[in-house]
Design a protein around this motif. Structure first.
Motif, PDB file in Angstrom:
ATOM      1  N   ASP A  95       0.796  -1.215   0.000  1.00 36.34           N
ATOM      2  CA  ASP A  95       0.000   0.000   0.000  1.00 36.34           C
ATOM      3  C   ASP A  95       0.836   1.277   0.000  1.00 36.34           C
ATOM      4  O   ASP A  95       0.435   2.283  -0.567  1.00 36.34           O
ATOM      5  N   ALA A 142       0.436   4.236  -2.631  1.00 34.60           N
ATOM      6  CA  ALA A 142       0.192   5.620  -2.215  1.00 34.60           C
ATOM      7  C   ALA A 142       1.198   6.571  -2.863  1.00 34.60           C
ATOM      8  O   ALA A 142       0.831   7.659  -3.331  1.00 34.60           O
ATOM      9  N   LEU A 188       0.184   7.058  -6.523  1.00 33.85           N
ATOM     10  CA  LEU A 188      -0.948   7.977  -6.666  1.00 33.85           C
ATOM     11  C   LEU A 188      -0.531   9.422  -6.370  1.00 33.85           C
ATOM     12  O   LEU A 188      -0.975  10.350  -7.044  1.00 33.85           O
ATOM     13  N   THR A 189       0.331   9.600  -5.382  1.00 32.22           N
ATOM     14  CA  THR A 189       0.802  10.944  -5.047  1.00 32.22           C
ATOM     15  C   THR A 189       1.571  11.554  -6.208  1.00 32.22           C
ATOM     16  O   THR A 189       1.355  12.717  -6.580  1.00 32.22           O
ATOM     17  N   LEU A 238      -5.382   6.242 -10.984  1.00 32.26           N
ATOM     18  CA  LEU A 238      -6.459   5.719 -10.156  1.00 32.26           C
ATOM     19  C   LEU A 238      -7.089   4.497 -10.818  1.00 32.26           C
ATOM     20  O   LEU A 238      -7.420   3.522 -10.154  1.00 32.26           O
ATOM     21  N   VAL A 291      -4.911   1.469 -10.213  1.00 34.18           N
ATOM     22  CA  VAL A 291      -5.122   0.925  -8.871  1.00 34.18           C
ATOM     23  C   VAL A 291      -6.461   0.185  -8.813  1.00 34.18           C
ATOM     24  O   VAL A 291      -6.556  -0.905  -8.245  1.00 34.18           O
ATOM     25  N   LYS A 350      -7.113  -3.732  -7.878  1.00 34.23           N
ATOM     26  CA  LYS A 350      -7.962  -4.147  -6.758  1.00 34.23           C
ATOM     27  C   LYS A 350      -9.235  -4.849  -7.216  1.00 34.23           C
ATOM     28  O   LYS A 350      -9.858  -5.545  -6.435  1.00 34.23           O
ATOM     29  N   LEU A 352     -11.991   6.551  -3.987  1.00 35.55           N
ATOM     30  CA  LEU A 352     -10.917   6.635  -3.005  1.00 35.55           C
ATOM     31  C   LEU A 352     -11.324   5.976  -1.691  1.00 35.55           C
ATOM     32  O   LEU A 352     -10.541   5.239  -1.089  1.00 35.55           O
ATOM     33  N   LYS A 380      -9.897   2.512   0.068  1.00 29.01           N
ATOM     34  CA  LYS A 380      -9.257   2.802   1.343  1.00 29.01           C
ATOM     35  C   LYS A 380      -7.998   3.649   1.174  1.00 29.01           C
ATOM     36  O   LYS A 380      -6.975   3.445   1.849  1.00 29.01           O
ATOM     37  N   VAL A 381      -8.100   4.605   0.241  1.00 29.65           N
ATOM     38  CA  VAL A 381      -7.016   5.555   0.002  1.00 29.65           C
ATOM     39  C   VAL A 381      -7.346   6.824   0.758  1.00 29.65           C
ATOM     40  O   VAL A 381      -8.426   7.402   0.575  1.00 29.65           O
ATOM     41  N   GLU A 382      -6.443   7.240   1.641  1.00 25.86           N
ATOM     42  CA  GLU A 382      -6.640   8.474   2.383  1.00 25.86           C
ATOM     43  C   GLU A 382      -5.963   9.610   1.648  1.00 25.86           C
ATOM     44  O   GLU A 382      -4.830   9.494   1.212  1.00 25.86           O
TER      45      GLU A 382
END
Length: 93
Positions: free
Chosen positions: A17, A21, A24-25, A40, A43, A47, A82, A86-88
Motif C-alpha cells: 500500500d 500511495a 498515486l501521489t 487511479l 489501482v 484491486k 478513493l 481505502k485511500v486516504e
C-alpha cells in the motif's frame, strides 16, 4: 495468427500500500490532471473494478470510461472510489 498482448498495469509491480500511495501521489502532482485519473484506474484494476463497482454503487462500464483519461469525472465519483479503495487523501501546505 497474431501475437496476443496484454495491457501493462504498473501497480501490479508495486510492493504494498505504501508504494501504491506513492504512485498515486506522484500522479496527482503531475501538471496534467488526467494522469491522476489514469493512475487511479490502474489501482482500481489491480484491486478489481467489479468489486469497486459493487462497493461504490457505480456502473462498471462507466468506471472503465472514467479511467481512460478522456473524461473528467465528477468529484463524487473520485471520492467514492478513493473511499472504497481505502485511500486516504491528505492536504498539506
Amino acid at each position: 495468427m497474431g501475437i496476443g498482448t496484454t495491457s501493462l498495469n504498473p501497480v501490479d509491480y508495486l510492493k504494498g500500500d505504501a508504494e501504491i500511495a506513492d504512485y498515486l501521489t506522484a500522479a496527482y502532482q503531475d501538471y496534467v490532471p488526467a494522469v491522476f485519473i489514469v493512475a487511479l484506474g490502474h489501482v482500481a484494476r489491480h484491486k478489481g473494478v467489479a468489486q469497486l463497482a459493487k462497493e461504490t454503487g457505480l456502473n462498471r462500464e462507466s468506471l472503465y470510461k472514467t479511467f481512460n483519461g478522456k473524461v473528467q469525472p465528477k468529484w463524487d465519483t473520485v471520492h467514492r472510489l478513493l473511499k472504497a479503495m481505502k485511500v486516504e487523501f491528505e492536504i498539506a501546505a
